[in-house]
Each structure stands twice: as structure tokens, then as C-alpha cells.
Design a protein around this motif. Structure first.
Motif, PDB file in Angstrom:
ATOM      1  N   MET A   1       0.855  -1.184   0.000  1.00 24.28           N
ATOM      2  CA  MET A   1       0.000   0.000   0.000  1.00 24.28           C
ATOM      3  C   MET A   1       0.890   1.232   0.000  1.00 24.28           C
ATOM      4  O   MET A   1       1.893   1.290   0.721  1.00 24.28           O
ATOM      5  N   ARG A   2       0.507   2.215  -0.832  1.00 27.12           N
ATOM      6  CA  ARG A   2       1.300   3.445  -0.912  1.00 27.12           C
ATOM      7  C   ARG A   2       0.411   4.647  -0.641  1.00 27.12           C
ATOM      8  O   ARG A   2      -0.685   4.744  -1.197  1.00 27.12           O
ATOM      9  N   VAL A   3       0.880   5.564   0.231  1.00 30.00           N
ATOM     10  CA  VAL A   3       0.127   6.793   0.508  1.00 30.00           C
ATOM     11  C   VAL A   3       1.055   7.997   0.454  1.00 30.00           C
ATOM     12  O   VAL A   3       2.258   7.893   0.735  1.00 30.00           O
ATOM     13  N   LYS A   4       0.467   9.111   0.053  1.00 30.52           N
ATOM     14  CA  LYS A   4       1.133  10.400   0.269  1.00 30.52           C
ATOM     15  C   LYS A   4       0.667  10.882   1.638  1.00 30.52           C
ATOM     16  O   LYS A   4      -0.528  10.804   1.944  1.00 30.52           O
ATOM     17  N   THR A   5       1.605  11.349   2.464  1.00 30.26           N
ATOM     18  CA  THR A   5       1.250  11.748   3.830  1.00 30.26           C
ATOM     19  C   THR A   5       1.704  13.187   4.071  1.00 30.26           C
ATOM     20  O   THR A   5       2.842  13.551   3.779  1.00 30.26           O
ATOM     21  N   ALA A   6       0.785  14.017   4.562  1.00 29.78           N
ATOM     22  CA  ALA A   6       0.962  15.472   4.574  1.00 29.78           C
ATOM     23  C   ALA A   6       1.836  15.972   5.723  1.00 29.78           C
ATOM     24  O   ALA A   6       1.907  15.362   6.791  1.00 29.78           O
ATOM     25  N   ALA A   7       2.457  17.120   5.483  1.00 31.26           N
ATOM     26  CA  ALA A   7       3.133  17.880   6.542  1.00 31.26           C
ATOM     27  C   ALA A   7       2.085  18.702   7.292  1.00 31.26           C
ATOM     28  O   ALA A   7       0.916  18.756   6.906  1.00 31.26           O
ATOM     29  N   LYS A   8       2.529  19.359   8.373  1.00 30.97           N
ATOM     30  CA  LYS A   8       1.632  20.277   9.081  1.00 30.97           C
ATOM     31  C   LYS A   8       2.362  21.585   9.368  1.00 30.97           C
ATOM     32  O   LYS A   8       3.590  21.649   9.356  1.00 30.97           O
ATOM     33  N   VAL A   9       1.577  22.618   9.597  1.00 34.92           N
ATOM     34  CA  VAL A   9       2.118  23.843  10.174  1.00 34.92           C
ATOM     35  C   VAL A   9       1.329  24.145  11.442  1.00 34.92           C
ATOM     36  O   VAL A   9       0.199  23.694  11.611  1.00 34.92           O
ATOM     37  N   GLU A  42       4.753  -2.781   2.681  1.00 37.94           N
ATOM     38  CA  GLU A  42       4.454  -4.117   2.140  1.00 37.94           C
ATOM     39  C   GLU A  42       4.633  -5.140   3.256  1.00 37.94           C
ATOM     40  O   GLU A  42       5.678  -5.175   3.919  1.00 37.94           O
ATOM     41  N   LEU A  43       3.619  -5.941   3.509  1.00 38.36           N
ATOM     42  CA  LEU A  43       3.720  -6.974   4.540  1.00 38.36           C
ATOM     43  C   LEU A  43       4.685  -8.076   4.108  1.00 38.36           C
ATOM     44  O   LEU A  43       4.726  -8.452   2.939  1.00 38.36           O
ATOM     45  N   THR A  44       5.494  -8.578   5.074  1.00 38.81           N
ATOM     46  CA  THR A  44       6.403  -9.700   4.826  1.00 38.81           C
ATOM     47  C   THR A  44       6.228 -10.712   5.963  1.00 38.81           C
ATOM     48  O   THR A  44       5.485 -10.467   6.919  1.00 38.81           O
ATOM     49  N   GLU A  45       6.938 -11.810   5.879  1.00 36.25           N
ATOM     50  CA  GLU A  45       6.779 -12.864   6.894  1.00 36.25           C
ATOM     51  C   GLU A  45       7.434 -12.502   8.215  1.00 36.25           C
ATOM     52  O   GLU A  45       6.950 -12.848   9.283  1.00 36.25           O
ATOM     53  N   LYS A  46       8.572 -11.793   8.157  1.00 38.22           N
ATOM     54  CA  LYS A  46       9.222 -11.399   9.420  1.00 38.22           C
ATOM     55  C   LYS A  46      10.201 -10.257   9.176  1.00 38.22           C
ATOM     56  O   LYS A  46      10.652 -10.022   8.052  1.00 38.22           O
ATOM     57  N   CYS A 275       1.839  25.757  -1.700  1.00 39.69           N
ATOM     58  CA  CYS A 275       0.889  24.672  -1.434  1.00 39.69           C
ATOM     59  C   CYS A 275      -0.393  25.276  -0.862  1.00 39.69           C
ATOM     60  O   CYS A 275      -0.495  26.490  -0.706  1.00 39.69           O
ATOM     61  N   LYS A 276      -1.345  24.400  -0.555  1.00 32.73           N
ATOM     62  CA  LYS A 276      -2.580  24.843   0.090  1.00 32.73           C
ATOM     63  C   LYS A 276      -2.760  24.090   1.405  1.00 32.73           C
ATOM     64  O   LYS A 276      -2.204  23.003   1.587  1.00 32.73           O
ATOM     65  N   THR A 277      -3.534  24.661   2.297  1.00 29.24           N
ATOM     66  CA  THR A 277      -3.944  23.919   3.492  1.00 29.24           C
ATOM     67  C   THR A 277      -4.900  22.828   3.028  1.00 29.24           C
ATOM     68  O   THR A 277      -5.726  23.049   2.138  1.00 29.24           O
ATOM     69  N   VAL A 278      -4.776  21.617   3.601  1.00 30.76           N
ATOM     70  CA  VAL A 278      -5.562  20.463   3.122  1.00 30.76           C
ATOM     71  C   VAL A 278      -6.349  19.837   4.281  1.00 30.76           C
ATOM     72  O   VAL A 278      -5.947  19.933   5.443  1.00 30.76           O
ATOM     73  N   PRO A 279      -7.481  19.161   3.965  1.00 33.77           N
ATOM     74  CA  PRO A 279      -8.390  18.687   5.016  1.00 33.77           C
ATOM     75  C   PRO A 279      -8.067  17.317   5.606  1.00 33.77           C
ATOM     76  O   PRO A 279      -8.735  16.893   6.526  1.00 33.77           O
ATOM     77  N   GLU A 280      -7.049  16.607   5.066  1.00 32.31           N
ATOM     78  CA  GLU A 280      -6.705  15.313   5.654  1.00 32.31           C
ATOM     79  C   GLU A 280      -5.230  14.999   5.414  1.00 32.31           C
ATOM     80  O   GLU A 280      -4.590  15.636   4.591  1.00 32.31           O
ATOM     81  N   SER A 281      -4.727  13.994   6.146  1.00 32.82           N
ATOM     82  CA  SER A 281      -3.307  13.642   6.050  1.00 32.82           C
ATOM     83  C   SER A 281      -2.984  12.791   4.836  1.00 32.82           C
ATOM     84  O   SER A 281      -1.961  12.987   4.181  1.00 32.82           O
ATOM     85  N   PHE A 282      -3.829  11.794   4.540  1.00 32.77           N
ATOM     86  CA  PHE A 282      -3.416  10.739   3.606  1.00 32.77           C
ATOM     87  C   PHE A 282      -4.135  10.808   2.265  1.00 32.77           C
ATOM     88  O   PHE A 282      -5.338  11.046   2.205  1.00 32.77           O
ATOM     89  N   ILE A 283      -3.347  10.586   1.215  1.00 32.73           N
ATOM     90  CA  ILE A 283      -3.914  10.365  -0.118  1.00 32.73           C
ATOM     91  C   ILE A 283      -3.404   8.994  -0.561  1.00 32.73           C
ATOM     92  O   ILE A 283      -2.189   8.764  -0.655  1.00 32.73           O
ATOM     93  N   ILE A 284      -4.324   8.053  -0.760  1.00 35.06           N
ATOM     94  CA  ILE A 284      -3.924   6.706  -1.175  1.00 35.06           C
ATOM     95  C   ILE A 284      -3.571   6.732  -2.664  1.00 35.06           C
ATOM     96  O   ILE A 284      -4.380   7.143  -3.481  1.00 35.06           O
ATOM     97  N   THR A 285      -2.357   6.297  -2.987  1.00 37.61           N
ATOM     98  CA  THR A 285      -1.926   6.321  -4.383  1.00 37.61           C
ATOM     99  C   THR A 285      -1.825   4.927  -4.980  1.00 37.61           C
ATOM    100  O   THR A 285      -1.771   4.770  -6.194  1.00 37.61           O
ATOM    101  N   GLU A 286      -1.750   3.882  -4.124  1.00 40.69           N
ATOM    102  CA  GLU A 286      -1.639   2.526  -4.673  1.00 40.69           C
ATOM    103  C   GLU A 286      -2.025   1.507  -3.621  1.00 40.69           C
ATOM    104  O   GLU A 286      -1.668   1.661  -2.456  1.00 40.69           O
TER     105      GLU A 286
END
Length: 286
Positions: A1-9, A42-46, A275-286
Motif C-alpha cells: 500500500m502506498r500513501v502520500k502523507t501530509a506535513a503540518k504547520v 508491504e507486509l512480509t513474513e518477518k 501549497c494549500k492547506t488540506v483537510p486530511e493527512s493521507f492520499i492513497i496512491t496505490e
């Protein structure tokens, strides 16, 4: 799983006291902004593997540990331990958020790892604040009034869609040093985070009048003063350092004004982004 994760001010940040355990109590308005790291899990066995892709301009001024010291690695470890899971994962972080900037780059990566592992396994972590005070905020993002050591988070009226320029020089600030300097201030001028939260609710167009950061008085960095001066000289409504430093954000009316200002800061040798202020942290990309 891949996400873009936002910064904060921190639109406003005040230190209201020192607690018996040595931590400082704060009052702040946190806001996620559209500057992102990209985190792949990515999940792995250990075992937990961590790799990082850090732009040269970040790596040269702020070395980022890409091993078990990294908070994203610690997040995965906590997730598996707390849920009693005999699993592992591969984590890759592509940095787009400068470090030692007061923008929560490490905390947002940790939150992204918890989020991705949660989606992949159906489990969660009960106390994300164990990883760091900012981590719980990033699990949702948006606009929030934050108290205590950062663990008391109250969502407030949405302040997304506002245009910012964010800039940072080569100087970084250690959080511990910044708090030490706060304790030494003799006549501090305190920002009013509660009033900012109310104004965002009632008159958001005037919210910038209440932007402020006590840490500016504590760290007194030349680059911060220079960036603020360029922003305010190029039509910013307000320009304020974020967190314990050393990035500065300026609020602009139009993208055209923001781009002109960002270009001037870039020419002066600073990291600079519109940039702009955004309403959430995560954008799922994959």
C-alpha cells in the motif's frame, strides 16, 4: 500500500507551562498542508526493513536516520508488538517534507505506517502518542486545536484551501534546545491559539491576524527573519515560523503572488514551495 502523507504547520503555537514529568504543555492550532512524503508499506513474513529516498538538498543539512532509529520503523515495531502479530514489513519513504523544519515530517511518516498496516491487517494501535506527541494528529489531519503535550486534539472548523508559501533555510532547530530557550525567555509575548480557533470558526478571512509562534522569540534564527521579511515584502498577509523551527509559512491571497514570492526565496537559496492547506493527512496512491 502506498500513501502520500501530509506535513503540518502550527498556525499558532504557545507554550503554557512545564509539567511535573518535564514535558511542556502547549496550546496550538495544527493544520495539514499539501507538502507530502510518500510512504510504501508491504507486509512480509518477518523483520522490518526500511529504505529512504532523501533529496540531496535535505540530506546535506538534515541527516535522516534510515534504520531502527527512524520513527516509521518504531511505528511498525509498536504495531506488531501491540497486536501480537508474528509478521514483518518493508517500508520505503520518499521524502518531500524537509526535516528539522517544525512540519512533523517524521511523525507523519509514523502515522502513515500505522494507517497502512491498519488497512492491510484490520488492526490498530491504542496509544500512537507513545511514538511522539504529533502522531495522533496525523492519523486524521485537517484543522485542530491541540492542548497538553499534543495528545488532546479537538477538530475545529475546516481551514483548508488557503494558499501558502513554505520556505526553509539550512539551519535546523533541535526541539530540546528550542524548549530550553523557551524556559529562559524573560518577557515573552504569548500568541492566542484559542482566539485563532474561534476566529477560524467565525471569521476565517481574519484568522491570519491571530497567527503566531512563541518559539520565534526563543530560537531567533537569522534565516527565519530573512524569509519572513521576503514574504511580508511580497504581499503575504502574515508570515510565521512553524513548530520549534525552522520552516516559515506565509499566507497569500493568490497563487500568482505566492509563486512570485517562492521564486524569490528559491533564488536566495532557500527551499521554497507553494501549497494549500488540506483537510486530511493521507492520499492513497496505490
Amino acid at each position: 500500500m502506498r500513501v502520500k502523507t501530509a506535513a503540518k504547520v502550527n498556525l499558532a503555537l504557545d507554550v503554557t507551562g512545564k509539567l511535573p514529568n518535564g514535558y511542556h504543555a502547549i496550546e496550538s492550532v495544527f493544520q495539514t498542508v499539501g507538502i507530502y512524503d510518500e510512504v510504501t508499506v508491504e507486509l512480509t513474513e518477518k523483520g522490518i526493513e526500511l529504505s529512504c529516498d532523501v533529496p540531496e538538498r535535505f540530506a546535506s543539512s538534515d541527516p535522516i536516520p534510515c534504520d531502527e532509529r527512524n520513527i516509521a520503523y518504531k511505528a511498525a515495531k509498536l504495531f506488531f508488538e501491540e497486536n501480537g502479530m508474528n509478521l514483518g514489513c518493508r517500508i520505503h519513504i520518499k521524502k518531500g517534507i524537509p526535516s528539522q523544519a517544525g512540519m512533523g515530517g517524521g511523525s507523519t511518516d509514523a502515522a502513515a505506517v500505522l494507517y497502512c498496516l491498519g488497512k492491510l491487517t484490520g488492526k490498530s494501535v491504542k496509544a500512537p502518542e507513545k511514538l511522539g506527541a504529533d502522531v495522533p494528529f496525523f492519523l486524521t489531519g485537517g484543522t485542530a486545536f491541540v492542548e497538553g503535550i499534543g495528545e488532546k486534539i479537538t477538530p475545529i472548523a475546516d481551514y483548508s484551501g488557503h494558499i501558502l508559501v513554505i520556505a526553509k533555510g539550512k539551519e535546523g532547530v533541535s526541539t530540546a534546545e528550542a524548549y530550553g530557550n523557551i524556559d529562559a525567555l524573560t518577557v515573552p509575548v504569548y500568541p492566542n491559539a484559542k482566539m485563532l480557533a474561534e476566529t477560524i470558526e467565525k471569521a476565517p478571512e481574519k484568522a491570519y491576524e491571530w497567527f503566531g509562534n512563541l518559539f520565534e522569540q526563543a530560537v531567533q534564527l537569522e534565516e527565519v527573519d530573512d524569509i519572513k521579511s521576503v514574504m511580508l515584502g511580497n504581499d503575504a498577509f502574515s508570515a510565521v515560523m512553524t513548530g520549534s523551527g525552522s520552516a516559515v509559512f506565509g499566507l497569500f491571497e493568490s497563487e500568482e503572488q505566492a509563486e512570485i514570492c517562492a521564486e524569490k526565496l528559491e533564488k536566495a537559496g532557500y527551499f521554497s514551495a507553494v501549497c494549500k492547506t488540506v483537510p486530511e493527512s493521507f492520499i492513497i496512491t496505490e
